[in-house]
Design a protein around this motif. Structure first.
Motif, PDB file in Angstrom:
ATOM      1  N   PHE A  32       9.210 -35.769 -60.056  1.00 46.49           N
ATOM      2  CA  PHE A  32      10.469 -35.057 -59.804  1.00 46.49           C
ATOM      3  C   PHE A  32      10.143 -33.570 -59.828  1.00 46.49           C
ATOM      4  O   PHE A  32       9.732 -33.032 -60.852  1.00 46.49           O
ATOM      5  N   TYR A  33      10.328 -32.916 -58.680  1.00 46.77           N
ATOM      6  CA  TYR A  33       9.916 -31.525 -58.507  1.00 46.77           C
ATOM      7  C   TYR A  33      11.074 -30.566 -58.716  1.00 46.77           C
ATOM      8  O   TYR A  33      12.169 -30.777 -58.173  1.00 46.77           O
ATOM      9  N   CYS A  34      10.813 -29.506 -59.486  1.00 43.53           N
ATOM     10  CA  CYS A  34      11.770 -28.420 -59.717  1.00 43.53           C
ATOM     11  C   CYS A  34      11.043 -27.092 -59.545  1.00 43.53           C
ATOM     12  O   CYS A  34       9.825 -27.060 -59.395  1.00 43.53           O
ATOM     13  N   THR A  35      11.815 -26.002 -59.599  1.00 43.09           N
ATOM     14  CA  THR A  35      11.236 -24.671 -59.493  1.00 43.09           C
ATOM     15  C   THR A  35      12.008 -23.695 -60.374  1.00 43.09           C
ATOM     16  O   THR A  35      13.196 -23.906 -60.645  1.00 43.09           O
ATOM     17  N   LEU A  36      11.323 -22.642 -60.794  1.00 40.46           N
ATOM     18  CA  LEU A  36      11.984 -21.551 -61.509  1.00 40.46           C
ATOM     19  C   LEU A  36      12.721 -20.619 -60.543  1.00 40.46           C
ATOM     20  O   LEU A  36      13.550 -19.822 -60.966  1.00 40.46           O
ATOM     21  N   ILE A  37      12.399 -20.714 -59.252  1.00 43.46           N
ATOM     22  CA  ILE A  37      12.918 -19.792 -58.243  1.00 43.46           C
ATOM     23  C   ILE A  37      14.113 -20.419 -57.529  1.00 43.46           C
ATOM     24  O   ILE A  37      13.955 -21.318 -56.693  1.00 43.46           O
ATOM     25  N   ARG A  38      15.317 -19.940 -57.840  1.00 47.12           N
ATOM     26  CA  ARG A  38      16.523 -20.523 -57.248  1.00 47.12           C
ATOM     27  C   ARG A  38      16.491 -20.468 -55.715  1.00 47.12           C
ATOM     28  O   ARG A  38      16.888 -21.422 -55.044  1.00 47.12           O
ATOM     29  N   GLU A  39      16.040 -19.345 -55.148  1.00 50.74           N
ATOM     30  CA  GLU A  39      16.005 -19.203 -53.690  1.00 50.74           C
ATOM     31  C   GLU A  39      15.121 -20.270 -53.050  1.00 50.74           C
ATOM     32  O   GLU A  39      15.397 -20.741 -51.953  1.00 50.74           O
ATOM     33  N   GLN A  40      14.069 -20.640 -53.717  1.00 53.11           N
ATOM     34  CA  GLN A  40      13.197 -21.698 -53.201  1.00 53.11           C
ATOM     35  C   GLN A  40      13.942 -23.034 -53.212  1.00 53.11           C
ATOM     36  O   GLN A  40      13.868 -23.792 -52.244  1.00 53.11           O
ATOM     37  N   ALA A  41      14.668 -23.327 -54.285  1.00 53.72           N
ATOM     38  CA  ALA A  41      15.461 -24.559 -54.345  1.00 53.72           C
ATOM     39  C   ALA A  41      16.526 -24.560 -53.247  1.00 53.72           C
ATOM     40  O   ALA A  41      16.822 -25.603 -52.667  1.00 53.72           O
ATOM     41  N   GLU A  42      17.078 -23.392 -52.950  1.00 58.74           N
ATOM     42  CA  GLU A  42      18.056 -23.296 -51.861  1.00 58.74           C
ATOM     43  C   GLU A  42      17.406 -23.648 -50.525  1.00 58.74           C
ATOM     44  O   GLU A  42      18.000 -24.344 -49.709  1.00 58.74           O
ATOM     45  N   ARG A  43      16.179 -23.177 -50.305  1.00 53.34           N
ATOM     46  CA  ARG A  43      15.464 -23.527 -49.068  1.00 53.34           C
ATOM     47  C   ARG A  43      15.245 -25.035 -48.991  1.00 53.34           C
ATOM     48  O   ARG A  43      15.390 -25.641 -47.934  1.00 53.34           O
ATOM     49  N   TRP A  44      14.879 -25.656 -50.137  1.00 58.32           N
ATOM     50  CA  TRP A  44      14.708 -27.115 -50.150  1.00 58.32           C
ATOM     51  C   TRP A  44      16.019 -27.796 -49.779  1.00 58.32           C
ATOM     52  O   TRP A  44      16.053 -28.723 -48.990  1.00 58.32           O
ATOM     53  N   ALA A  45      17.119 -27.347 -50.375  1.00 58.49           N
ATOM     54  CA  ALA A  45      18.425 -27.985 -50.168  1.00 58.49           C
ATOM     55  C   ALA A  45      18.917 -27.814 -48.738  1.00 58.49           C
ATOM     56  O   ALA A  45      19.568 -28.711 -48.188  1.00 58.49           O
ATOM     57  N   LYS A  46      18.622 -26.701 -48.126  1.00 62.96           N
ATOM     58  CA  LYS A  46      19.140 -26.419 -46.778  1.00 62.96           C
ATOM     59  C   LYS A  46      18.490 -27.271 -45.698  1.00 62.96           C
ATOM     60  O   LYS A  46      18.908 -27.235 -44.546  1.00 62.96           O
ATOM     61  N   ARG A  47      17.529 -28.101 -46.069  1.00 66.98           N
ATOM     62  CA  ARG A  47      16.956 -29.052 -45.108  1.00 66.98           C
ATOM     63  C   ARG A  47      17.926 -30.185 -44.815  1.00 66.98           C
ATOM     64  O   ARG A  47      17.754 -30.915 -43.855  1.00 66.98           O
ATOM     65  N   TYR A  48      18.944 -30.324 -45.647  1.00 65.44           N
ATOM     66  CA  TYR A  48      19.897 -31.433 -45.533  1.00 65.44           C
ATOM     67  C   TYR A  48      21.245 -30.935 -45.009  1.00 65.44           C
ATOM     68  O   TYR A  48      21.580 -29.756 -45.152  1.00 65.44           O
ATOM     69  N   SER A  49      22.034 -31.856 -44.454  1.00 70.33           N
ATOM     70  CA  SER A  49      23.361 -31.462 -43.961  1.00 70.33           C
ATOM     71  C   SER A  49      24.287 -31.107 -45.118  1.00 70.33           C
ATOM     72  O   SER A  49      25.149 -30.245 -44.997  1.00 70.33           O
ATOM     73  N   SER A  50      24.125 -31.762 -46.239  1.00 71.83           N
ATOM     74  CA  SER A  50      24.844 -31.416 -47.474  1.00 71.83           C
ATOM     75  C   SER A  50      23.812 -30.816 -48.428  1.00 71.83           C
ATOM     76  O   SER A  50      22.814 -31.455 -48.732  1.00 71.83           O
ATOM     77  N   SER A  51      24.035 -29.581 -48.864  1.00 66.52           N
ATOM     78  CA  SER A  51      23.034 -28.863 -49.659  1.00 66.52           C
ATOM     79  C   SER A  51      23.528 -28.664 -51.088  1.00 66.52           C
ATOM     80  O   SER A  51      24.527 -27.997 -51.313  1.00 66.52           O
ATOM     81  N   ILE A  52      22.801 -29.230 -52.034  1.00 63.90           N
ATOM     82  CA  ILE A  52      23.175 -29.176 -53.447  1.00 63.90           C
ATOM     83  C   ILE A  52      22.029 -28.572 -54.257  1.00 63.90           C
ATOM     84  O   ILE A  52      20.877 -28.979 -54.113  1.00 63.90           O
ATOM     85  N   ILE A  53      22.376 -27.620 -55.131  1.00 62.99           N
ATOM     86  CA  ILE A  53      21.421 -27.089 -56.097  1.00 62.99           C
ATOM     87  C   ILE A  53      21.748 -27.716 -57.446  1.00 62.99           C
ATOM     88  O   ILE A  53      22.864 -27.580 -57.946  1.00 62.99           O
ATOM     89  N   ASN A  54      20.785 -28.424 -58.011  1.00 64.10           N
ATOM     90  CA  ASN A  54      20.910 -28.990 -59.345  1.00 64.10           C
ATOM     91  C   ASN A  54      20.200 -28.063 -60.318  1.00 64.10           C
ATOM     92  O   ASN A  54      19.080 -27.617 -60.050  1.00 64.10           O
ATOM     93  N   THR A  55      20.847 -27.780 -61.441  1.00 66.20           N
ATOM     94  CA  THR A  55      20.292 -26.880 -62.455  1.00 66.20           C
ATOM     95  C   THR A  55      20.055 -27.663 -63.738  1.00 66.20           C
ATOM     96  O   THR A  55      20.905 -28.455 -64.160  1.00 66.20           O
ATOM     97  N   TYR A  56      18.908 -27.426 -64.351  1.00 71.29           N
ATOM     98  CA  TYR A  56      18.519 -28.102 -65.585  1.00 71.29           C
ATOM     99  C   TYR A  56      17.988 -27.080 -66.579  1.00 71.29           C
ATOM    100  O   TYR A  56      17.438 -26.056 -66.189  1.00 71.29           O
TER     101      TYR A  56
END
Length: 154
Positions: A32-56
């Motif tokens: 299960f991959y995560c990142t400290l960089i929110r903008e990077q997680a946003e780039r991952w999420a924007k690959r999908y039609s529904s884009s969700i940022i999960n925070t832990y």
């Protein structure tokens, strides 16, 4: 190691992360991959039609076997090449820079003998910084506490 906040970009809320063993090999193997960089997680999420940022929040368990690459190095490159080839390892958590699509193309060119290792490093050093944490085992997932999810609007 104190608490930190990490992000995971997806198409859905993931309150209970699971270890994913997908078809494709990943930089640090299945997990299960995560990142400290929110903008990077946003780039991952924007690959999908529904884009969700999960925070832990993360509280690392120092009893776990953790490998951290603090910078791009020969060891980092060799580790990613082995993981991408499907070579297993026994780390619970692996932390380091991500071989994004462009970097991975350079790695593939190196593996195929199209470029030398030295040429790889010349090209790789000019790419923007990335970060990933791979939680690879159930014990590693126990370090994560779901905080919230947020839908991104395009």
């Amino acid at each position: 190691m104190g608490k930190m906040t990490v992000f995971h970009g997806s198409y859905t809320t993931i309150a209970n992360p699971k270890i994913i063993k997908g078809r494709n090999t990943k930089d640090f193997g299945p997990g299960f991959y995560c990142t400290l960089i929110r903008e990077q997680a946003e780039r991952w999420a924007k690959r999908y039609s529904s884009s969700i940022i999960n925070t832990y929040t993360v509280q690392m368990d120092t009893n776990l076997k953790i490998l951290e690459f603090r910078e791009l190095s020969e060891e980092w490159l060799d580790f990613i090449i082995n993981c991408r080839r499907g070579v297993p390892h026994d780390y619970d958590i692996v932390i380091g820079a991500m071989a994004n699509d462009q970097i991975y193309n350079f790695i593939a060119d190196y593996i195929d003998g199209i470029i030398t290792r030295e040429q790889f490093w010349v090209m790789a050093k000019f790419k923007y910084p990335t970060h990933q944490i791979n939680f690879r085992t159930p014990a590693a997932l126990n370090c994560l506490t779901f905080a919230e999810s947020e839908e991104l609007f395009k």
